[in-house]
Design a protein around this motif. Structure first.
Motif, PDB file in Angstrom:
ATOM      1  N   GLU A   1     -12.067  88.255  95.922  1.00  0.00           N
ATOM      2  CA  GLU A   1     -11.683  89.804  96.240  1.00  0.00           C
ATOM      3  C   GLU A   1     -10.155  90.094  95.613  1.00  0.00           C
ATOM      4  O   GLU A   1     -10.145  91.279  95.182  1.00  0.00           O
ATOM      5  N   ASP A   2      -9.265  89.029  95.731  1.00  0.00           N
ATOM      6  CA  ASP A   2      -8.177  89.492  95.298  1.00  0.00           C
ATOM      7  C   ASP A   2      -7.206  88.582  94.261  1.00  0.00           C
ATOM      8  O   ASP A   2      -6.366  88.367  93.922  1.00  0.00           O
ATOM      9  N   ALA A   3      -8.217  87.573  93.912  1.00  0.00           N
ATOM     10  CA  ALA A   3      -7.702  86.570  92.940  1.00  0.00           C
ATOM     11  C   ALA A   3      -7.969  87.051  91.403  1.00  0.00           C
ATOM     12  O   ALA A   3      -9.011  87.455  91.131  1.00  0.00           O
ATOM     13  N   PRO A   4      -7.106  86.683  90.479  1.00  0.00           N
ATOM     14  CA  PRO A   4      -7.278  86.980  89.230  1.00  0.00           C
ATOM     15  C   PRO A   4      -8.344  86.301  88.668  1.00  0.00           C
ATOM     16  O   PRO A   4      -9.037  85.321  89.180  1.00  0.00           O
ATOM     17  N   ASP A   5      -8.703  86.723  87.524  1.00  0.00           N
ATOM     18  CA  ASP A   5     -10.325  85.988  86.889  1.00  0.00           C
ATOM     19  C   ASP A   5      -9.964  84.843  86.419  1.00  0.00           C
ATOM     20  O   ASP A   5     -10.849  83.781  86.112  1.00  0.00           O
ATOM     21  N   ASP A   6      -8.729  84.233  85.853  1.00  0.00           N
ATOM     22  CA  ASP A   6      -8.333  83.107  85.284  1.00  0.00           C
ATOM     23  C   ASP A   6      -6.966  82.616  85.792  1.00  0.00           C
ATOM     24  O   ASP A   6      -6.470  83.186  86.942  1.00  0.00           O
ATOM     25  N   LEU A   7      -6.511  81.487  85.345  1.00  0.00           N
ATOM     26  CA  LEU A   7      -5.188  80.745  85.717  1.00  0.00           C
ATOM     27  C   LEU A   7      -4.044  81.514  84.844  1.00  0.00           C
ATOM     28  O   LEU A   7      -3.155  80.730  84.738  1.00  0.00           O
ATOM     29  N   GLY A   8      -4.039  82.592  84.560  1.00  0.00           N
ATOM     30  CA  GLY A   8      -3.035  83.410  83.745  1.00  0.00           C
ATOM     31  C   GLY A   8      -1.780  83.624  84.438  1.00  0.00           C
ATOM     32  O   GLY A   8      -0.670  83.840  83.843  1.00  0.00           O
ATOM     33  N   GLY A   9      -1.981  83.382  85.752  1.00  0.00           N
ATOM     34  CA  GLY A   9      -0.890  83.467  86.648  1.00  0.00           C
ATOM     35  C   GLY A   9       0.288  82.172  86.720  1.00  0.00           C
ATOM     36  O   GLY A   9       1.074  82.239  87.517  1.00  0.00           O
ATOM     37  N   LEU A  10      -0.238  81.016  86.107  1.00  0.00           N
ATOM     38  CA  LEU A  10       0.670  80.037  86.360  1.00  0.00           C
ATOM     39  C   LEU A  10       1.899  80.223  85.698  1.00  0.00           C
ATOM     40  O   LEU A  10       2.256  80.868  84.758  1.00  0.00           O
TER      41      LEU A  10
END
Length: 736
Positions: free
Chosen positions: A266-275
């Protein structure tokens, strides 16, 4: 992290050219391999007795078959396997990124968005796994690898089909304490809900940098998992409720993996780009290193047969053929170390330091990871002195093949400075082993750095076994488990016939070490020995200790234990003395050797400490007498508390290091070889035999531990060693 191939390693397995070693365990080795098309693979090769076991081969074939069932982009894929080969092997896709443990331990917790994205992808992996009818059973941070395009769930060594009869014995715990579910901790079968519980633990670790049930002894972790609520402090509200649902005690209250995936979508980004940038750089660097790996020449099975052969370390020049001279020099350097104990080391008194021999000898460095923390000064000073003494003795040995020197670095008692010290020692390629760290938090933080570099280190003063999560091959402890010493207080009361009604104060300001110790003391005194216990708990950052002591004095206790820091323990001693209490009184073991006798004055007389630390100056054995004599000669006083254990730890390291020194001129010792030897070693020290358990902790499971566990009493303003638990037990039997 990887290591060079050894000369005994094969150059190929099936269609894979082997490039590096990724790790080694009791059953075999995992290599980095490359096939003819350039695809990298992690190739697990089974060796030794397991390869000869038909039942093991069947389970190994089953592991490959189970892993092949799963079709998920977030589960490491199987590339090939052969359970019938002379050395069974399994190849999976190689993921060059770090594990979640390594990333968090090095750079701290992940931001909430990145953690939720990680959770969503891992939940999707578990949903695919469960859809294939499988249960992983060991989901943990170390089994999550971070790649450029997302995580990978690895290690199907203990997975099984959900409808399949378990291959483990009834009641046996399978999984990693601290992350496995309550039902697994009770020895029950694992289900898909058990994997979700473990994933909740992984998410808590990613968000906070710590396991949800704390750290410490495996038995304590299992107990907390079953009975205690998880500690989720520091997790933002939006994620905390979801993590708490995953960690529900009742499996039916947990979401399924598919439900968890949907909730996190629901509110997580599609990948781990927020590392965080440092972790993203770590992943990128690992990936670039993998792409740049060179080809290698085949390794030789026996490098002594052809000294000029090319090895995994590159071409080596053939040394002049003087086997007698070189072999004798190596033997001379190893002879002292292989003897074991203190006595052999004291035989060396002179140096044959001719200029020719000095120029021919290499010099290696023993690192000492010490601390500036004042409350740990007893341990740090003893360790530094022990290292200097052991190295001086080595350098006084005739015919030695190499010299040693000591490099001492000190942390500030926190994780950041501990990692900085470990980084400096591992970067020095002349450092062959490390004594330390001194205290628990630095041990936990630095172990990851030492483990990543394959640099063996031994702590003689820590006693919690949670470092194995990040460093399963390089980190060791030679001190008894802190929590066990709580139970040994009860044993002291039993053998001296003072097992009455005890008041126990758990002062939480002493940290998790004291909490584990108090829990075991209460359990042993009450449940195992049938005594009466009146417990009291003092919350952190309060001054409720005196009130707890007074309440116990009114409850008719005949014995007393205050488990907490130095100051509150002194206050307790004064209160008890003022009330005229004369029953047996115990303090926690880390206060042995402190200023308690001086600061408490007459109120401290008669207090006991039960500890694995020995005062060798009062022992009558030759090794203890010799050690005491040489310590007095060098430092002008009897060995201080904890000196013998630190000295034994250094001597054990040097003993096991000697056989790893290459006989070929110019060759360097392989760091990982020392850790392999330490894991299997048995070393007779000044007072005890050292060996290690499954988690590289001091093994006290044998019959001799009572003889090397000592009772110290405060008498005439100092600690006086009364004898071992075995001594006191024998004395009690003689009197009866």
């Amino acid at each position: 992290m990887s290591e060079p191939l050894k000369s005994s390693d094969p150059s190929r397995i099936a269609g894979y050219r082997l490039l590096r070693r990724l790790g080694e365990g009791g059953m075999g080795v995992v290599y980095l391999g490359r096939d003819d098309a350039g695809t990298l693979a992690a190739v697990k090769v089974i060796r030794g007795e397991s390869a000869e076991d038909g039942g093991f081969r069947a389970r190994f074939a089953r592991e490959a078959e189970l892993a092949r069932r799963v079709k998920s982009p977030w589960v490491v894929s199987v590339l090939g396997a052969d359970a019938e080969a002379a050395q069974p092997w399994l190849a999976t896709a190689f993921v060059p990124g770090p594990s979640l443990v390594e990333a968090v331990a090095t750079h701290g917790p992940l931001p909430a968005p990145a953690s939720r994205a990680l959770g969503r992808l891992l939940a999707e992996a578990l949903a695919d796994l469960h859809a294939a009818g499988l249960v992983h059973r060991d989901v943990k941070p170390g089994n999550v690898l971070l790649a450029l395009d997302g995580p990978r769930l690895i290690d199907f060594g203990v997975a099984r089909a959900e409808d399949e009869t378990a291959l483990t014995a009834s009641g046996m715990v399978v999984g990693t304490p601290g992350f496995l579910s309550p039902e697994q901790a009770r020895g029950e079968s694992a289900t898909a809900a058990s994997d979700v519980f473990a994933l909740g633990g992984v998410l808590a670790y990613a968000l906070t940098g710590r396991p949800p049930f704390g750290s410490g002894e495996p038995a304590a972790l299992l107990y907390r998992t079953v009975h205690d609520d998880p500690v989720l402090d520091g997790i933002e509200e939006g994620s905390r409720a979801l993590v708490a649902r995953c960690l529900a005690k009742n499996p039916e209250d947990r979401p399924t993996a598919g439900e968890l995936r949907d909730l996190l979508t629901e509110d997580a980004p599609d990948d781990l780009g927020g590392l965080p940038d440092p972790i993203a750089r770590m992943i990128a660097v690992r990936s670039a290193e993998a792409l740049a790996l060179p080809e290698i020449e085949p390794t030789a099975l026996d490098e002594s047969a052809d000294p000029g052969v090319k090895t995994a370390d590159g071409p080596q020049d053939a040394p002049p053929h003087h086997p007698g001279r070189r072999r004798m020099l190596l033997g001379g350097g190893a002879l002292l170390l292989a003897a074991g104990g203190a006595s052999a080391a004291l035989l060396a008194t002179r140096d044959d330091n001719t200029s020719t021999q000095a120029m021919a000898r290499p010099t290696y460095v023993l690192g000492v990871h010490s601390t500036t923390v004042r409350s740990a000064a007893l341990f740090s000073r003893a360790g530094e002195r022990a290292a200097r003494l052991a190295v001086a003795q080595h350098n006084a040995t005739r015919g030695r093949a190499y010299d040693l020197k000591v490099r001492i670095l000190r942390d500030d008692g926190d994780a950041a400075s501990a990692r900085e010290v470990a980084g400096r020692l591992t970067a020095d390629r002349d450092v062959i082993a490390v004594l330390g760290p001194v205290t628990e938090l630095p041990m936990r933080a630095a172990a990851n750095v030492y483990g990543g570099a394959g640099l063996t280190h031994v702590s003689s003063s820590t006693g919690q076994q949670d470092y194995f999560v990040t460093s399963p091959r390089s980190s060791f402890q030679t001190g008894a488990a802190h929590s066990a010493l709580g139970g040994w207080i009860a044993l002291h009361a039993l053998v001296t016939r003072r097992l009455g009604r005890i008041g126990v104060v758990l002062d939480r300001s002493g940290g998790t070490t004291i909490q584990d110790q108090a829990a075991l003391l209460v359990k042993q005194w009450r449940d195992a020995l049938g005594g009466q216990v009146v417990p009291r708990v003092v919350a952190e950052e309060t001054e409720d200790g005196p009130a707890a002591v007074r309440s116990l004095l009114t409850s008719g206790v005949t014995a007393f234990a205050y488990l907490g820091p130095l100051g509150p323990t002194i206050d307790a001693a004064r209160l008890l003395a003022g009330a005229g209490f004369t029953g047996p009184r115990w303090m926690q073991h880390l206060l042995y050797g402190t200023d308690f006798p001086r600061l408490a004055g007459t109120a401290g007389e008669g207090w006991y400490v039960v500890d694995s630390a020995v005062d060798p100056s009062v022992l009558s054995t030759k090794s203890a007498r010799d050690f005491t004599a040489v310590w007095r000669k060098r430092y002008g006083a009897d060995p201080e508390p904890h000196a013998a254990e630190a000295y034994d730890s250094v001597r054990m390291l040097l003993t096991e290091f000697a056989p790893t020194v290459p006989s070929r001129a110019g060759a360097r010792p392989v760091r990982a070889a020392l850790g392999e030897r330490m894991a299997k070693a048995r070393y007779r020290g000044i007072d005890r035999t050292y060996a290690f358990g499954r988690y590289h902790q001091f093994d006290s499971s044998g019959s001799g531990w009572m003889s090397s566990t000592y009772v110290h009493e405060v008498h005439d303003g100092r600690f006086r060693q009364l004898g071992s638990l075995a001594d006191l037990q024998s004395a009690g039997k003689a009197e009866s």
